[in-house]
Design a protein around this motif. Sequence first.
Motif, PDB file in Angstrom:
ATOM      1  N   THR A 162       0.841  -1.190   0.000  1.00 19.92           N
ATOM      2  CA  THR A 162       0.000   0.000   0.000  1.00 19.92           C
ATOM      3  C   THR A 162       0.879   1.243   0.000  1.00 19.92           C
ATOM      4  N   LEU A 163       0.654   2.130  -0.966  1.00 18.88           N
ATOM      5  CA  LEU A 163       1.464   3.334  -1.105  1.00 18.88           C
ATOM      6  C   LEU A 163       0.591   4.576  -1.049  1.00 18.88           C
ATOM      7  N   ALA A 164       1.083   5.582  -0.345  1.00 15.85           N
ATOM      8  CA  ALA A 164       0.488   6.912  -0.401  1.00 15.85           C
ATOM      9  C   ALA A 164       1.251   7.690  -1.458  1.00 15.85           C
ATOM     10  N   GLY A 165       0.533   8.330  -2.373  1.00 14.71           N
ATOM     11  CA  GLY A 165       1.191   9.076  -3.438  1.00 14.71           C
ATOM     12  C   GLY A 165       1.379   8.238  -4.688  1.00 14.71           C
ATOM     13  N   LYS A 166       2.105   8.815  -5.652  1.00 15.45           N
ATOM     14  CA  LYS A 166       2.286   8.154  -6.946  1.00 15.45           C
ATOM     15  C   LYS A 166       3.346   7.053  -6.902  1.00 15.45           C
ATOM     16  N   GLY A 167       4.425   7.306  -6.154  1.00 15.22           N
ATOM     17  CA  GLY A 167       5.481   6.302  -6.049  1.00 15.22           C
ATOM     18  C   GLY A 167       6.282   6.120  -7.313  1.00 15.22           C
ATOM     19  N   ASP A 168       6.424   7.198  -8.114  1.00 22.58           N
ATOM     20  CA  ASP A 168       7.116   7.054  -9.390  1.00 22.58           C
ATOM     21  C   ASP A 168       8.487   7.728  -9.440  1.00 22.58           C
ATOM     22  N   ALA A 169       8.971   8.244  -8.316  1.00 27.08           N
ATOM     23  CA  ALA A 169      10.293   8.888  -8.288  1.00 27.08           C
ATOM     24  C   ALA A 169      11.353   7.861  -7.881  1.00 27.08           C
ATOM     25  N   PRO A 170      12.569   7.973  -8.433  1.00 25.03           N
ATOM     26  CA  PRO A 170      13.635   7.025  -8.064  1.00 25.03           C
ATOM     27  C   PRO A 170      14.006   7.146  -6.580  1.00 25.03           C
ATOM     28  N   VAL A 171      14.247   6.007  -5.952  1.00 23.76           N
ATOM     29  CA  VAL A 171      14.623   5.956  -4.541  1.00 23.76           C
ATOM     30  C   VAL A 171      15.861   5.071  -4.400  1.00 23.76           C
ATOM     31  N   SER A 172      16.799   5.499  -3.572  1.00 23.30           N
ATOM     32  CA  SER A 172      17.973   4.683  -3.248  1.00 23.30           C
ATOM     33  C   SER A 172      17.647   3.797  -2.056  1.00 23.30           C
ATOM     34  N   PHE A 173      18.135   2.557  -2.086  1.00 24.36           N
ATOM     35  CA  PHE A 173      17.941   1.615  -0.986  1.00 24.36           C
ATOM     36  C   PHE A 173      19.292   1.030  -0.606  1.00 24.36           C
ATOM     37  N   THR A 174      19.599   1.011   0.695  1.00 23.60           N
ATOM     38  CA  THR A 174      20.878   0.488   1.154  1.00 23.60           C
ATOM     39  C   THR A 174      20.660  -0.331   2.422  1.00 23.60           C
ATOM     40  N   SER A 175      21.297  -1.489   2.515  1.00 25.06           N
ATOM     41  CA  SER A 175      21.106  -2.378   3.662  1.00 25.06           C
ATOM     42  C   SER A 175      21.895  -1.890   4.869  1.00 25.06           C
ATOM     43  N   LEU A 176      21.476  -2.319   6.042  1.00 20.87           N
ATOM     44  CA  LEU A 176      22.167  -1.965   7.278  1.00 20.87           C
ATOM     45  C   LEU A 176      23.624  -2.405   7.250  1.00 20.87           C
ATOM     46  N   ALA A 177      23.864  -3.619   6.768  1.00 26.47           N
ATOM     47  CA  ALA A 177      25.233  -4.139   6.727  1.00 26.47           C
ATOM     48  C   ALA A 177      26.109  -3.297   5.806  1.00 26.47           C
ATOM     49  N   ASP A 178      25.563  -2.888   4.666  1.00 28.28           N
ATOM     50  CA  ASP A 178      26.339  -2.078   3.729  1.00 28.28           C
ATOM     51  C   ASP A 178      26.601  -0.676   4.275  1.00 28.28           C
ATOM     52  N   ILE A 179      25.612  -0.104   4.954  1.00 25.86           N
ATOM     53  CA  ILE A 179      25.799   1.221   5.557  1.00 25.86           C
ATOM     54  C   ILE A 179      26.908   1.162   6.605  1.00 25.86           C
ATOM     55  N   ALA A 180      26.771   0.223   7.540  1.00 26.98           N
ATOM     56  CA  ALA A 180      27.748   0.104   8.625  1.00 26.98           C
ATOM     57  C   ALA A 180      29.139  -0.198   8.084  1.00 26.98           C
ATOM     58  N   GLY A 181      29.204  -1.119   7.141  1.00 28.43           N
ATOM     59  CA  GLY A 181      30.493  -1.489   6.584  1.00 28.43           C
ATOM     60  C   GLY A 181      31.159  -0.347   5.845  1.00 28.43           C
ATOM     61  N   PHE A 182      30.365   0.410   5.088  1.00 26.49           N
ATOM     62  CA  PHE A 182      30.925   1.542   4.342  1.00 26.49           C
ATOM     63  C   PHE A 182      31.449   2.613   5.287  1.00 26.49           C
ATOM     64  N   VAL A 183      30.648   2.948   6.306  1.00 25.72           N
ATOM     65  CA  VAL A 183      31.065   3.970   7.274  1.00 25.72           C
ATOM     66  C   VAL A 183      32.384   3.570   7.930  1.00 25.72           C
ATOM     67  N   ALA A 184      32.462   2.328   8.393  1.00 25.27           N
ATOM     68  CA  ALA A 184      33.693   1.856   9.041  1.00 25.27           C
ATOM     69  C   ALA A 184      34.862   1.853   8.064  1.00 25.27           C
ATOM     70  N   HIS A 185      34.595   1.485   6.826  1.00 20.99           N
ATOM     71  CA  HIS A 185      35.658   1.402   5.823  1.00 20.99           C
ATOM     72  C   HIS A 185      36.259   2.774   5.522  1.00 20.99           C
ATOM     73  N   VAL A 186      35.413   3.729   5.147  1.00 24.82           N
ATOM     74  CA  VAL A 186      35.975   5.021   4.726  1.00 24.82           C
ATOM     75  C   VAL A 186      36.572   5.795   5.893  1.00 24.82           C
ATOM     76  N   LEU A 187      35.995   5.650   7.080  1.00 24.54           N
ATOM     77  CA  LEU A 187      36.512   6.400   8.232  1.00 24.54           C
ATOM     78  C   LEU A 187      37.850   5.865   8.722  1.00 24.54           C
ATOM     79  N   THR A 188      38.175   4.633   8.361  1.00 25.45           N
ATOM     80  CA  THR A 188      39.448   4.059   8.808  1.00 25.45           C
ATOM     81  C   THR A 188      40.466   3.926   7.672  1.00 25.45           C
ATOM     82  N   ILE A 189      40.032   4.158   6.439  1.00 26.72           N
ATOM     83  CA  ILE A 189      40.929   4.031   5.295  1.00 26.72           C
ATOM     84  C   ILE A 189      41.364   5.386   4.742  1.00 26.72           C
ATOM     85  N   LEU A 190      40.413   6.313   4.634  1.00 27.43           N
ATOM     86  CA  LEU A 190      40.722   7.613   4.038  1.00 27.43           C
ATOM     87  C   LEU A 190      41.451   8.511   5.022  1.00 27.43           C
TER      88      LEU A 190
END
Length: 281
Positions: free
Chosen positions: A157-185
């Motif tokens: 069930t959606l409110a609105g049209k739902g036709d705009a692009p949306v980014s989706f990212t998993s918890l594991a990917d978010i956490a892993g990316f944050v840890a990666h860039v903050l300790t590598i860069l």
Amino acid sequence: MATTYKSFAVVGGGKLGMPIVKALAAQNGVSVILLSRSGTTSEISVPAGVALEKVDTADAAAVAAVFAQHGVEVVISTITSAAVGAQTVLVDAGKRAGVKLFAPSEFGMSTEGDSKNPKNKVIEYMKGAGVSYARFFVGMITEFVPFLIGLKDGKITLAGKGDAPVSFTSLADIAGFVAHVLTILPPSELANRTFRIEGDRSTMSGLGAIFNAEVEHVDKIGGPMGEFKTMMLLMTDTGVGSTGWDAETKKEKTGSDAAGSANVLWEGHHWRSIKEVHNLA
């Protein structure tokens, strides 16, 4: 001067905070503390080597003392959206303790260019305090999608049209990316930078095909947390669900600021799709 950061504090050990703590703790040569409110009564289990500090997060002096005790260089805030304004206390504490970088509680839709958004007010506060920031735009957290779209009995069930692009990212990917860039860069590549990541991309209506479900469009969502779901779904219609969205120009950014542009910083990583996260065929 250190070439990379080695000492981190995560504020909030919830659904995103704890995965970030674990991802940081898995890095070599890194120290991590988790800050929890002093009034919290629930038991919190942290990985080996991680220090749990309960402190009054509304007391800048008390928080600064904890930061200083552990030699914290980077603070990562994962507090709820409703409390983002309280981060000014954490910024003040970090300033007192000599913290070098502050990652405020973003970890969602793009807020860039939206001057009325409380998250941007926190950024302006940090600029005024002379504290460097790193922002992480992730779009929708993939694990929370079934809740938001009310997936049940082969229907969403959606409110609105739902036709705009949306980014989706998993918890594991978010956490892993944050840890990666903050300790590598190096610090120079982290200061005052926005990271736009994206594990998958779809419209909200397109989720029907992904979940093999019928799509029903309504004016508003009823039931528990219906107002929140309605607000979030209608927001995606404006375009902000994409991590490359700029609210000021109302356009998608391109090039190094496009949605998912920061993915390249995690070389060789496989980003989880919506189907993978939810074990869909």
